[in-house]
Design an enzyme around this catalytic site. Structure first.
Site, PDB file in Angstrom:
ATOM      1  N   GLY A   1       3.379   2.331  -1.557  1.00  0.00           N
ATOM      2  CA  GLY A   1       4.822   2.248  -2.078  1.00  0.00           C
ATOM      3  C   GLY A   1       5.951   2.868  -1.224  1.00  0.00           C
TER       4      GLY A   1
ATOM      5  N   ILE B   1       5.525   4.936   1.052  1.00  0.00           N
ATOM      6  CA  ILE B   1       5.578   5.988   1.780  1.00  0.00           C
ATOM      7  C   ILE B   1       5.130   4.622   3.730  1.00  0.00           C
ATOM      8  CG2 ILE B   1       3.313   6.832   3.903  1.00  0.00           C
ATOM      9  CD1 ILE B   1       2.564   8.143   0.358  1.00  0.00           C
TER      10      ILE B   1
ATOM     11  N   LYS C   1      -6.652  -1.864  -1.609  1.00  0.00           N
ATOM     12  CA  LYS C   1      -5.099  -1.467  -0.655  1.00  0.00           C
ATOM     13  C   LYS C   1      -6.111  -0.728   0.234  1.00  0.00           C
ATOM     14  CE  LYS C   1      -2.298   0.468  -4.008  1.00  0.00           C
ATOM     15  NZ  LYS C   1      -2.083   1.555  -4.712  1.00  0.00           N
TER      16      LYS C   1
ATOM     17  N   VAL D   1       0.549  -1.389   0.244  1.00  0.00           N
ATOM     18  CA  VAL D   1      -0.149   0.080  -0.360  1.00  0.00           C
ATOM     19  C   VAL D   1       1.241   1.533   0.130  1.00  0.00           C
ATOM     20  CG1 VAL D   1      -1.887   1.262   1.626  1.00  0.00           C
ATOM     21  CG2 VAL D   1      -2.175  -1.188   1.137  1.00  0.00           C
TER      22      VAL D   1
END
Length: 429
Positions: free
Chosen positions: A134, A136, A205, A132
């Site tokens: 990338g 982050i 996600k 979820v």
């Protein structure tokens, strides 16, 4: 120290970047972990395919099952995507006591329970930060940092492709088709963009986020999903004129009584003063609202080979440390076991544009219909005259079922030529 051996499943956009980072940062990774990492093998579909990075041919294999089963493999990284053979390979690795790092959002959202049960049975680690948003760091804060808090809502932009398209429609006035073509040219959208523009990617996600935030099992099938293919340049311009911007949002929220959760993905209008309104191009951003911590915002690159590989490497370091220490990370937490309530019970607000007859009494009849379904009107204005007459209405909060019934009733009124658009409103209540 004896090296920890890593099997990599997949050598595409993300897999090739994982290999690059493992090579370039080998010394730092060894120092952070306490032991070196060694790539034991790389499973690929086709041996002769040209790759984004040079890989020792001796490491390549098309026999992923044998690679996962090797006794000397400690950690398996899965970045091939899809449901099968990824599920079988991950379960096989976990059942043999290996640690697994995966970026597979589709599998986690469809059948995460099987993976978590295999991890528990094999007493191993299952980490999935890269699934979820990338690069982050979002899932670990939900799973660990906020474990002592009470999360109330998760609201965010979790698909870079759709955010790029909507941003271009807003800033340039482009149509959906033109903005999509630009996204494809730049590599932000696939040749077949269905998973992104129809909301499937964001829904997967959202399911993962809701499961972690609310300690309950949530699957993609539980998520109400709407895409952006019906958004027009006129919709975007209308929102802009009112001080709003349209975003595809993933929204996970507890009900007011705390007994259930709502999980949905759909386009919505948000005020331009809201922090999410300023999230441009292919970036992602997620708001987490917790009882004690308050509002937290996570922002960054939500896709791409290098950003996603960064998240994979972060998980790799974590599971490697756990392996050396003889422990493992937190298991799946589903103790709350909250039900996912249907979209019809979800309380939302709506912006409605109606093409109406230009004659006295129109507003009264429309207002009467809204009242009939217990939907109160916050603001209303009339635009144009004659054949261009239009009523623009913003409602107060009401159940989605009540709003849907109101829309059906409006379509049957002889004074309403067409329901020009219906858009949910978020972020200003």
């Amino acid at each position: 120290m004896k090296p920890l051996k890593v099997a990599l499943l997949g050598c595409g956009v993300v897999g090739s970047q994982v290999i690059r980072l493992m090579h370039e940062q080998a010394g730092d990774l060894a120092a952070r972990i306490g032991a070196p990492l060694e790539l034991a093998g790389v499973a690929v579909r086709r041996m002769g395919r040209k790759r984004d990075i040079d890989v020792d041919p001796a490491l390549l294999t098309t026999d992923a099952e044998s690679l996962v089963a090797r006794d000397d493999v400690d950690i398996v990284i899965e970045v091939i995507g899809g449901i099968e053979p990824a599920r079988t390979l991950i379960v096989s690795a976990l059942s043999k006591g290996k640690s697994v790092v995966t970026a597979n959002k589709a599998l986690l959202a469809e059948d995460g329970a099987t993976l978590h049960e295999a991890a528990r049975a094999g007493d191993g680690d299952l980490y999935f930060e890269a699934s979820v948003a990338g690069a982050i760091p979002l899932l670990r804060p939900l799973r660990e940092s906020l474990a002592g808090d009470h999360v109330k809502r998760v609201l965010g932009i979790v698909n870079g492709t759709t955010n790029y398209i909507l941003d271009k429609m807003d800033t340039t006035g482009a149509s959906f088709t033109d903005a999509l073509e630009e996204a494809q040219t730049l590599g932000y959208a696939e040749a077949d963009p269905t998973a992104d523009v129809e909301g499937f990617d964001a829904a997967a996600k959202a399911a993962i986020l809701a499961g972690l935030a609310f300690h309950s099992r949530v699957t993609a099938a539980d998520v109400h999903r709407e895409g952006i293919t019906e958004i027009t340049a006129t919709d975007v311009a209308s929102a802009k004129a009112m001080g709003y911007v349209i975003k595809l949002l993933a929204i996970c929220a507890r009900s007011d009584d705390g007994r259930s959760v709502g999980v949905r993905v759909h386009p919505a209008m948000i005020p331009r003063t809201h922090p999410l309104a300023g999230v441009r191009e292919a970036y992602n951003a997620v708001f987490v609202e917790a009882e004690s911590a308050g509002q937290l915002m996570f922002y960054g690159k939500g896709a791409g080979g290098a950003p996603t590989a960064s998240a994979v490497l972060g998980d790799l370091v974590a599971v490697a440390r756990n392996r050396l220490a003889g422990t493992h990370g937190p298991e799946e937490s589903t103790y709350a076991d909250l039900a996912v309530h249907p979209m019809g019970e979800t309380v939302t607000r709506c912006h409605v544009a109606l093409d109406v007859a230009d004659k006295p009494g129109v507003l009264a009849r429309v207002a009467e219909l809204f009242a009939k379904h217990d939907v109160s009107i916050q603001t209303v204005r009339q635009e144009g005259h004659g054949d261009d007459a239009q009523l623009v209405i913003v409602t107060h909060r009401a159940t989605d079922a009540a709003l849907s019934a109101t829309m059906e009733g409006l379509r049957e009124l002889d004074i309403v030529r067409a329901v020009a658009s219906v858009m949910r409103v978020e972020g200003d209540d």
